[in-house]
Scaffold this active site. Structure first.
Site, PDB file in Angstrom:
ATOM      1  N   GLY A  11      54.727  41.852  34.540  1.00 45.84           N
ATOM      2  CA  GLY A  11      54.728  40.718  35.443  1.00 45.84           C
ATOM      3  C   GLY A  11      55.894  39.964  35.265  1.00 45.84           C
ATOM      4  N   GLY A  16      56.216  35.462  33.033  1.00 50.19           N
ATOM      5  CA  GLY A  16      56.794  36.490  32.308  1.00 50.19           C
ATOM      6  C   GLY A  16      58.142  36.348  32.121  1.00 50.19           C
ATOM      7  N   ASN A 103      45.570  31.859  33.161  1.00 56.12           N
ATOM      8  CA  ASN A 103      44.338  31.028  33.167  1.00 56.12           C
ATOM      9  C   ASN A 103      42.921  31.410  33.637  1.00 56.12           C
ATOM     10  OD1 ASN A 103      45.979  28.670  32.667  1.00 56.12           O
ATOM     11  ND2 ASN A 103      46.870  28.559  34.318  1.00 56.12           N
ATOM     12  N   LYS A 196      40.736  24.526  28.959  1.00 55.13           N
ATOM     13  CA  LYS A 196      41.821  24.572  30.169  1.00 55.13           C
ATOM     14  C   LYS A 196      41.335  24.711  31.603  1.00 55.13           C
ATOM     15  CE  LYS A 196      46.552  25.350  30.865  1.00 55.13           C
ATOM     16  NZ  LYS A 196      47.265  26.521  31.176  1.00 55.13           N
ATOM     17  N   GLU A 278      43.785  31.915  42.177  1.00 54.82           N
ATOM     18  CA  GLU A 278      43.298  32.286  41.043  1.00 54.82           C
ATOM     19  C   GLU A 278      41.878  31.718  41.206  1.00 54.82           C
ATOM     20  OE1 GLU A 278      45.876  33.664  37.757  1.00 54.82           O
ATOM     21  OE2 GLU A 278      45.982  31.402  37.778  1.00 54.82           O
TER      22      GLU A 278
HETATM   23  N1  LIG Z   1      53.295  29.204  35.628  1.00 52.46           N
HETATM   24  C1  LIG Z   1      53.117  28.660  34.671  1.00 52.46           C
HETATM   25  O1  LIG Z   1      53.477  27.703  34.290  1.00 52.46           O
HETATM   26  C2  LIG Z   1      51.754  28.968  33.967  1.00 52.46           C
HETATM   27  C3  LIG Z   1      51.198  28.128  32.767  1.00 52.46           C
HETATM   28  C4  LIG Z   1      50.040  28.682  32.080  1.00 52.46           C
HETATM   29  C5  LIG Z   1      49.311  29.826  32.707  1.00 52.46           C
HETATM   30  N2  LIG Z   1      49.786  30.602  33.741  1.00 52.46           N
HETATM   31  C6  LIG Z   1      49.064  31.708  34.167  1.00 52.46           C
HETATM   32  O2  LIG Z   1      49.801  32.938  34.090  1.00 52.46           O
HETATM   33  C7  LIG Z   1      49.450  33.960  34.900  1.00 52.46           C
HETATM   34  C8  LIG Z   1      51.088  34.029  35.491  1.00 52.46           C
HETATM   35  O3  LIG Z   1      51.378  33.040  36.334  1.00 52.46           O
HETATM   36  P1  LIG Z   1      52.801  33.051  36.756  1.00 52.46           P
HETATM   37  O4  LIG Z   1      53.139  31.591  37.265  1.00 52.46           O
HETATM   38  O5  LIG Z   1      53.745  33.502  36.056  1.00 52.46           O
HETATM   39  O6  LIG Z   1      52.641  33.714  38.213  1.00 52.46           O
HETATM   40  P2  LIG Z   1      53.662  34.562  39.048  1.00 52.46           P
HETATM   41  O7  LIG Z   1      54.874  33.687  39.223  1.00 52.46           O
HETATM   42  O8  LIG Z   1      53.048  34.824  40.491  1.00 52.46           O
HETATM   43  O9  LIG Z   1      53.858  35.755  38.261  1.00 52.46           O
HETATM   44  C9  LIG Z   1      53.074  37.118  38.497  1.00 52.46           C
HETATM   45  C10 LIG Z   1      53.819  38.203  38.492  1.00 52.46           C
HETATM   46  O10 LIG Z   1      53.026  39.330  38.354  1.00 52.46           O
HETATM   47  C11 LIG Z   1      53.638  40.346  39.244  1.00 52.46           C
HETATM   48  N3  LIG Z   1      52.883  41.286  39.424  1.00 52.46           N
HETATM   49  C12 LIG Z   1      51.774  41.370  40.144  1.00 52.46           C
HETATM   50  N4  LIG Z   1      51.195  42.582  40.144  1.00 52.46           N
HETATM   51  C13 LIG Z   1      51.893  43.344  39.374  1.00 52.46           C
HETATM   52  C14 LIG Z   1      51.742  44.657  39.237  1.00 52.46           C
HETATM   53  N5  LIG Z   1      50.784  45.535  39.504  1.00 52.46           N
HETATM   54  N6  LIG Z   1      52.911  45.158  38.300  1.00 52.46           N
HETATM   55  C15 LIG Z   1      53.941  44.439  37.993  1.00 52.46           C
HETATM   56  N7  LIG Z   1      53.922  43.254  38.256  1.00 52.46           N
HETATM   57  C16 LIG Z   1      52.911  42.657  38.946  1.00 52.46           C
HETATM   58  C17 LIG Z   1      54.148  39.647  40.446  1.00 52.46           C
HETATM   59  O11 LIG Z   1      55.020  40.167  41.323  1.00 52.46           O
HETATM   60  P3  LIG Z   1      55.670  39.821  42.672  1.00 52.46           P
HETATM   61  O12 LIG Z   1      56.773  38.994  42.322  1.00 52.46           O
HETATM   62  O13 LIG Z   1      56.054  41.076  43.265  1.00 52.46           O
HETATM   63  O14 LIG Z   1      54.494  39.234  43.254  1.00 52.46           O
HETATM   64  C18 LIG Z   1      54.766  38.166  39.948  1.00 52.46           C
HETATM   65  O15 LIG Z   1      56.088  38.529  39.449  1.00 52.46           O
HETATM   66  C19 LIG Z   1      48.495  33.126  35.854  1.00 52.46           C
HETATM   67  O16 LIG Z   1      47.284  33.693  35.346  1.00 52.46           O
HETATM   68  C20 LIG Z   1      48.826  31.482  35.483  1.00 52.46           C
HETATM   69  O17 LIG Z   1      47.471  30.940  35.648  1.00 52.46           O
HETATM   70  C21 LIG Z   1      51.082  30.225  34.432  1.00 52.46           C
END
Ligand SMILES: NC(=O)c1ccc[n+]([C@@H]2O[C@H](COP(=O)([O-])OP(=O)(O)OC[C@H]3O[C@@H](n4cnc5c(N)ncnc54)[C@H](OP(=O)(O)O)[C@@H]3O)[C@@H](O)[C@H]2O)c1
Length: 309
Positions: A11, A16, A103, A196, A278
């Site tokens: 991801g 990521g 999350n 959280k 989510e």
């Molecule tokens: N961002 C934060 O600050 C934060 C903090 C704490 C917890 N979290 C948690 O961390 C998780 C990720 O959050 P995020 O903000 O990083 O989300 P995000 O920016 O939407 O990143 C998710 C990534 O996963 C990719 N993805 C989805 N399906 C896939 C697959 N089959 N194969 C490969 N890649 C795939 C998406 O690809 P595409 O780009 O093509 O859509 C996207 O790049 C969530 O559960 C969130 O609640 C995030």
């Protein structure tokens, strides 16, 4: 865990890329996204400085080793986690440890039950976003757009739901700490994930439904609904044996609303970008726990119905 085998990060979104950029300086990592891209991550740090971090990036479909990874970090949204892992699973030894960054509390118990290797869960307060999908900070039009903006440094707690992998959790936390992240192993990850979730269950859906920034929830207009939700959440936490924070749930959640007043929640960002939210990972476990304990919780039920899926 083999010390020099690579870590896969599945991801290539906000979290990521943040983890990959941080770890790449200390650890062999491969960032697996939906599509191949250049081997660099453009990261804007919390102090506003821009960095180009060399990092190996491949498409998840095409990755083929050759070495078995020491760890797979799942960094997709909760609703994509199972599909992404299924696409990779046949190329992984069955005992490969996982680290889940999601999350909510949906994927964590499911994969703990279904995956044959150790499943570590993280609760992180790191905050990152992809600039094309969010705002809250103005981008300098003269500088190249970063891939990821590290909005605020936080801390990451790592453990497993049955406390069976304490040594592994400690080793992974040490690697994150070596890479400059604030991280530690813990033996109460279940409580931390639920706490959280309690914060996210109040802030994310209301801000997404009403399309407001977090701070609006402290206004007079939202106060009764926020109070009703916190009261029901406190009830569920008690039924789930999650100890209340020392300051009580009201102050605990109210403080986060104040501290993040100017932020757009991740669920609001998803709604504005027409992406799935989510909801099921955050509100679903509350609904499920209410059913399980025979609790009637109308404020949460209403919120679930109104929140975009
Ligand atoms: N961002 C934060 O600050 C934060 C903090 C704490 C917890 N979290 C948690 O961390 C998780 C990720 O959050 P995020 O903000 O990083 O989300 P995000 O920016 O939407 O990143 C998710 C990534 O996963 C990719 N993805 C989805 N399906 C896939 C697959 N089959 N194969 C490969 N890649 C795939 C998406 O690809 P595409 O780009 O093509 O859509 C996207 O790049 C969530 O559960 C969130 O609640 C995030």
């Amino acid at each position: 865990m083999a010390t020099n085998a690579p870590w896969l990060i599945v991801g290539a979104g906000a979290l990521g890329q943040l983890f990959a950029a941080s770890l790449a300086q200390r650890q062999r990592v491969v960032l697996l996204g939906r599509r191949p891209t250049r081997h660099v991550i453009r990261l804007r740090k919390p102090d506003g400085t821009d960095h180009q971090i060399p990092a190996r990036r491949e498409s998840l479909e095409q990755w083929s080793g050759p070495e078995s990874p020491a760890l797979v970090i799942l960094a997709t949204k909760s609703h994509h986690g199972k599909t992404a892992l299924d696409a990779l699973a046949s190329r992984l030894p069955p005992q490969t440890p996982l680290l889940l960054l999601q999350n909510g509390f949906l994927l964590q118990p499911r994969l703990t039950e279904q995956w044959s290797g150790p499943v570590l869960c993280a609760s992180t307060t790191e905050a990152a976003y992809r600039p094309a999908t969010a705002s809250g900070m103005d981008l300098d039009p003269d500088s190249p757009t970063p891939d990821v903006i590290h909005a605020a440094a936080g801390e990451t707690w790592i453990g497993d739901l049955a406390d069976r992998h304490v040594t592994l959790a400690t080793r992974v936390a040490e690697c994150l700490a070596d890479a400059g992240m604030k991280a530690a192993a813990c033996q109460d990850i279940r409580h931390r994930l639920w706490r959280k979730l309690a914060i996210n269950a109040v802030i994310n859906p209301l801000t997404a439904i009403h399309r407001v920034r977090n701070g609006e929830l402290a206004s007079r207009a939202f106060r009764p609904r926020v109070a009703a939700l916190i009261a029901e959440i406190a009830h569920i936490m008690q039924a789930e044996d999650v100890p209340p924070p020392a300051q009580g749930w009201d102050v605990f959640i109210g403080d986060v609303i104040q501290a993040t007043a100017n932020n757009r929640s991740s669920m609001l960002q998803d709604v504005l970008a027409n992406r799935p939210t989510e909801r099921d990972a955050i509100l679903g476990p509350l609904e499920e726990a209410a059913r399980h304990h025979g609790l009637h919780l109308p404020a949460i039920a209403d919120l679930y119905r109104q929140t975009p899926p």
